[in-house]
Scaffold this motif. Structure first.
Motif, PDB file in Angstrom:
ATOM      1  N   GLU A  93       0.831  -1.209   0.000  1.00 46.41           N
ATOM      2  CA  GLU A  93       0.000   0.000   0.000  1.00 46.41           C
ATOM      3  C   GLU A  93       0.866   1.259   0.000  1.00 46.41           C
ATOM      4  OE1 GLU A  93      -3.695   1.943   2.554  1.00 46.41           O
ATOM      5  OE2 GLU A  93      -2.407   0.436   3.468  1.00 46.41           O
ATOM      6  N   SER A  94       1.885   1.253   0.886  1.00 40.43           N
ATOM      7  CA  SER A  94       2.744   2.432   0.979  1.00 40.43           C
ATOM      8  C   SER A  94       3.477   2.687  -0.323  1.00 40.43           C
ATOM      9  CB  SER A  94       3.762   2.242   2.121  1.00 40.43           C
ATOM     10  OG  SER A  94       3.111   2.115   3.350  1.00 40.43           O
ATOM     11  N   GLU A  95       3.994   1.601  -0.936  1.00 36.80           N
ATOM     12  CA  GLU A  95       4.796   1.770  -2.141  1.00 36.80           C
ATOM     13  C   GLU A  95       3.939   2.219  -3.316  1.00 36.80           C
ATOM     14  OE1 GLU A  95       8.056  -0.814  -4.724  1.00 36.80           O
ATOM     15  OE2 GLU A  95       7.564  -1.351  -2.656  1.00 36.80           O
ATOM     16  N   VAL A  96       2.753   1.630  -3.463  1.00 38.05           N
ATOM     17  CA  VAL A  96       1.893   1.996  -4.584  1.00 38.05           C
ATOM     18  C   VAL A  96       1.435   3.446  -4.456  1.00 38.05           C
ATOM     19  CG1 VAL A  96      -0.342   1.576  -5.675  1.00 38.05           C
ATOM     20  CG2 VAL A  96       1.129  -0.353  -5.068  1.00 38.05           C
ATOM     21  N   VAL A  97       1.065   3.864  -3.250  1.00 37.53           N
ATOM     22  CA  VAL A  97       0.634   5.244  -3.032  1.00 37.53           C
ATOM     23  C   VAL A  97       1.756   6.218  -3.386  1.00 37.53           C
ATOM     24  CG1 VAL A  97       0.037   6.934  -1.253  1.00 37.53           C
ATOM     25  CG2 VAL A  97      -1.144   4.738  -1.328  1.00 37.53           C
ATOM     26  N   VAL A 103       7.762   8.747  -6.262  1.00 37.86           N
ATOM     27  CA  VAL A 103       8.702   7.839  -5.607  1.00 37.86           C
ATOM     28  C   VAL A 103       8.680   6.505  -6.324  1.00 37.86           C
ATOM     29  CG1 VAL A 103       9.233   6.651  -3.447  1.00 37.86           C
ATOM     30  CG2 VAL A 103       8.410   9.000  -3.400  1.00 37.86           C
ATOM     31  N   LYS A 104       9.858   5.948  -6.628  1.00 44.35           N
ATOM     32  CA  LYS A 104       9.955   4.724  -7.410  1.00 44.35           C
ATOM     33  C   LYS A 104      10.084   3.470  -6.544  1.00 44.35           C
ATOM     34  CE  LYS A 104      10.355   6.680 -11.577  1.00 44.35           C
ATOM     35  NZ  LYS A 104       9.964   8.041 -11.228  1.00 44.35           N
ATOM     36  N   GLY A 105      10.065   3.603  -5.252  1.00 47.26           N
ATOM     37  CA  GLY A 105      10.190   2.438  -4.388  1.00 47.26           C
ATOM     38  C   GLY A 105      10.403   2.872  -2.953  1.00 47.26           C
ATOM     39  N   HIS A 106      10.216   1.934  -2.057  1.00 49.16           N
ATOM     40  CA  HIS A 106      10.370   2.201  -0.626  1.00 49.16           C
ATOM     41  C   HIS A 106      11.199   1.085  -0.021  1.00 49.16           C
ATOM     42  CE1 HIS A 106       8.377   2.613   3.615  1.00 49.16           C
ATOM     43  NE2 HIS A 106       9.630   3.062   3.572  1.00 49.16           N
ATOM     44  N   LEU A 107      12.330   1.432   0.559  1.00 45.29           N
ATOM     45  CA  LEU A 107      13.222   0.457   1.179  1.00 45.29           C
ATOM     46  C   LEU A 107      13.173   0.640   2.687  1.00 45.29           C
ATOM     47  CD1 LEU A 107      15.419  -1.715   0.457  1.00 45.29           C
ATOM     48  CD2 LEU A 107      17.099   0.100   0.821  1.00 45.29           C
ATOM     49  N   ARG A 108      12.735  -0.411   3.396  1.00 41.95           N
ATOM     50  CA  ARG A 108      12.644  -0.358   4.857  1.00 41.95           C
ATOM     51  C   ARG A 108      13.876  -1.020   5.448  1.00 41.95           C
ATOM     52  NH1 ARG A 108       7.670  -3.876   5.567  1.00 41.95           N
ATOM     53  NH2 ARG A 108       8.791  -4.887   3.861  1.00 41.95           N
ATOM     54  N   ALA A 126      24.929   7.998   0.452  1.00 44.88           N
ATOM     55  CA  ALA A 126      25.430   7.707  -0.895  1.00 44.88           C
ATOM     56  C   ALA A 126      24.389   6.934  -1.701  1.00 44.88           C
ATOM     57  CB  ALA A 126      26.733   6.911  -0.801  1.00 44.88           C
ATOM     58  N   PHE A 127      23.737   5.969  -1.060  1.00 41.32           N
ATOM     59  CA  PHE A 127      22.700   5.194  -1.755  1.00 41.32           C
ATOM     60  C   PHE A 127      21.549   6.102  -2.170  1.00 41.32           C
ATOM     61  CE2 PHE A 127      18.686   2.879  -1.658  1.00 41.32           C
ATOM     62  CZ  PHE A 127      18.929   1.885  -2.591  1.00 41.32           C
ATOM     63  N   SER A 128      21.136   6.987  -1.288  1.00 43.79           N
ATOM     64  CA  SER A 128      20.016   7.878  -1.583  1.00 43.79           C
ATOM     65  C   SER A 128      20.346   8.814  -2.730  1.00 43.79           C
ATOM     66  CB  SER A 128      19.636   8.674  -0.330  1.00 43.79           C
ATOM     67  OG  SER A 128      19.139   7.813   0.681  1.00 43.79           O
ATOM     68  N   ARG A 129      21.603   9.302  -2.775  1.00 44.28           N
ATOM     69  CA  ARG A 129      21.992  10.174  -3.883  1.00 44.28           C
ATOM     70  C   ARG A 129      21.963   9.433  -5.216  1.00 44.28           C
ATOM     71  NH1 ARG A 129      25.809  12.037  -0.036  1.00 44.28           N
ATOM     72  NH2 ARG A 129      27.398  10.658  -0.907  1.00 44.28           N
ATOM     73  N   ALA A 130      22.378   8.162  -5.192  1.00 44.43           N
ATOM     74  CA  ALA A 130      22.433   7.374  -6.424  1.00 44.43           C
ATOM     75  C   ALA A 130      21.073   6.813  -6.819  1.00 44.43           C
ATOM     76  CB  ALA A 130      23.437   6.232  -6.258  1.00 44.43           C
ATOM     77  N   ASN A 131      20.128   6.794  -5.874  1.00 42.52           N
ATOM     78  CA  ASN A 131      18.810   6.222  -6.129  1.00 42.52           C
ATOM     79  C   ASN A 131      17.748   7.191  -5.611  1.00 42.52           C
ATOM     80  OD1 ASN A 131      19.427   3.131  -6.912  1.00 42.52           O
ATOM     81  ND2 ASN A 131      20.825   3.785  -5.283  1.00 42.52           N
ATOM     82  N   ALA A 132      17.681   8.332  -6.256  1.00 33.70           N
ATOM     83  CA  ALA A 132      16.833   9.414  -5.755  1.00 33.70           C
ATOM     84  C   ALA A 132      15.356   9.043  -5.713  1.00 33.70           C
ATOM     85  CB  ALA A 132      17.023  10.657  -6.629  1.00 33.70           C
ATOM     86  N   VAL A 134      14.085   6.210  -4.719  1.00 33.70           N
ATOM     87  CA  VAL A 134      13.794   5.219  -3.673  1.00 33.70           C
ATOM     88  C   VAL A 134      13.762   5.913  -2.320  1.00 33.70           C
ATOM     89  CG1 VAL A 134      14.563   3.102  -2.533  1.00 33.70           C
ATOM     90  CG2 VAL A 134      14.878   3.372  -5.002  1.00 33.70           C
ATOM     91  N   ARG A 135      12.628   5.809  -1.643  1.00 31.76           N
ATOM     92  CA  ARG A 135      12.533   6.386  -0.288  1.00 31.76           C
ATOM     93  C   ARG A 135      13.020   5.362   0.721  1.00 31.76           C
ATOM     94  NH1 ARG A 135       9.072   7.042   4.109  1.00 31.76           N
ATOM     95  NH2 ARG A 135       7.410   5.740   3.266  1.00 31.76           N
ATOM     96  N   VAL A 136      13.935   5.769   1.577  1.00 32.82           N
ATOM     97  CA  VAL A 136      14.505   4.882   2.589  1.00 32.82           C
ATOM     98  C   VAL A 136      13.964   5.267   3.956  1.00 32.82           C
ATOM     99  CG1 VAL A 136      16.618   4.042   3.685  1.00 32.82           C
ATOM    100  CG2 VAL A 136      16.613   4.578   1.238  1.00 32.82           C
ATOM    101  N   SER A 137      13.432   4.283   4.680  1.00 29.76           N
ATOM    102  CA  SER A 137      13.046   4.505   6.077  1.00 29.76           C
ATOM    103  C   SER A 137      13.951   3.642   6.954  1.00 29.76           C
ATOM    104  CB  SER A 137      11.577   4.161   6.311  1.00 29.76           C
ATOM    105  OG  SER A 137      11.316   2.803   6.012  1.00 29.76           O
TER     106      SER A 137
END
Length: 327
Positions: A93-97, A103-108, A126-132, A134-137
């Motif tokens: 649900e979170s990722e589809v919304v 946002v192209k993805g959510h990494l928990r 560094a990961f966030s800069r390279a994968n803008a 993808v939201r990281v929590s």
């Protein structure tokens, strides 16, 4: 139906979320009445649903007792799958919304406090800069809790300190190495030394993170091996709080060396080496074992562990330097 064919038949059954949530509520409250109330169902309706799912599965999920109910082995197994399913549905649900927000993805990510304080921030940045896209929590848990969260699907990636817990179907990879150090007040008697053995700390009160964290469990195990008590008088959350208590003269602490060095620039404390083999620590990364990892998870593994992380390796037999079973 032969027992060997049962796993093939189960997926064909229809499970509705209302009934699965009810089973979870009953297991957590140890009561059919309380479980029904939590899920806003009449008791008679809840009892019918429970009876129906037990009939379809052909097993008892709960043992009725004088003071409530207790899950059977089959009940515990179903509850584990329900928790994993709920976590997956929440992530879905979170990722589809979030796709609607660009946002192209959510990494928990779940990680223990030491890895968050010592190694993870730069790699996450560094990961966030390279994968803008993808939201990281990030969630702070003990090492044991990190592994459980990944196994149950509540986290996509876990970063923790060995040992790897038995019975969890995880693919585990080496991440980074770290080292423990000792923090003492500037005027402390041990402050005249550059390094100390662990047994020297056992004559003093210990300030540290709560029970269950990897450092606490390692110290406890080595104190017991020496037939000594660990005087863990003060347990707090957060390395800054530990440093303030040490500065006030309330004890000494064992914590990651890079964190200790940073705190020594902020507080009136001194960093000593911990002259023990188990002071060397290995940080690990765990994901659920599956043939193909989600794209965001695989990119994260490649960024932190290198392309060789594509080949999953089981480390269930790995033991920590302390020989302990908790982290």
């Amino acid at each position: 139906m032969a027992a060997s064919s049962l796993p093939l038949a189960i997926p064909a059954m229809r499970f509705d979320l209302v009934t699965l949530n009810l089973v979870l509520a009953i297991a957590e409250t140890r009561s059919i009445t309380a479980g029904a109330a939590r899920e806003h169902l009449a008791l008679a309706a809840a009892s019918r649903r429970l009876s129906d799912i037990e009939t379809r599965l052909g097993v008892k999920l709960f043992e009725r007792r004088a003071r409530g109910v207790e899950p059977t082995e089959a009940g515990h197994a179903l509850v584990r799958h329900i928790r994993s399913l709920r976590a997956s549905l929440h992530a879905l649900e979170s990722e589809v919304v979030e796709f609607s927000r660009g946002v192209k993805g959510h990494l928990r990510v779940a990680a223990n406090a030491a890895s968050i304080a010592e190694t993870l921030p730069r790699d996450l940045a560094a990961f966030s800069r390279a994968n803008a896209g993808v939201r990281v929590s990030l969630e702070d848990l003990s090492s044991a809790e990190v592994q459980q969260a990944v196994a149950e699907g509540r986290a996509d990636v876990g970063i923790f300190v060995a040992p790897v817990r038995d019975g969890l179907d995880l693919a585990v990879h080496d991440y980074r190495r770290g080292r423990l150090a000792v923090l003492v007040p500037r005027a402390h008697p041990l402050g005249r030394r550059k390094a100390v053995r662990f047994e020297a700390l056992l004559d003093h009160d210990i300030v540290g993170l709560p029970i269950g964290t990897s450092v606490h469990e390692a110290m406890l195990a080595h104190a017991e091996r020496q037939g000594r008590m660990l005087r863990a008088r003060l347990q707090v959350r957060g390395f800054d709080a530990i440093a303030q208590l040490v500065e006030a003269g309330l004890g000494v602490a064992v914590l990651p060396a890079t964190v200790a060095d940073r705190l020594a620039r902020l507080f009136e404390v001194k960093v000593l080496g911990l002259d023990e083999p188990w002071a060397e620590r290995q940080y690990l990364i765990a994901v659920r074992r599956q043939e193909v990892q989600p794209a965001a998870v695989q990119r994260f593994l490649d960024a932190l562990c290198g392309p060789s992380a594509g080949a999953a390796t089981s480390r269930n037999a790995r033991q920590s330097p302390s020989g302990g079973s908790k982290s």
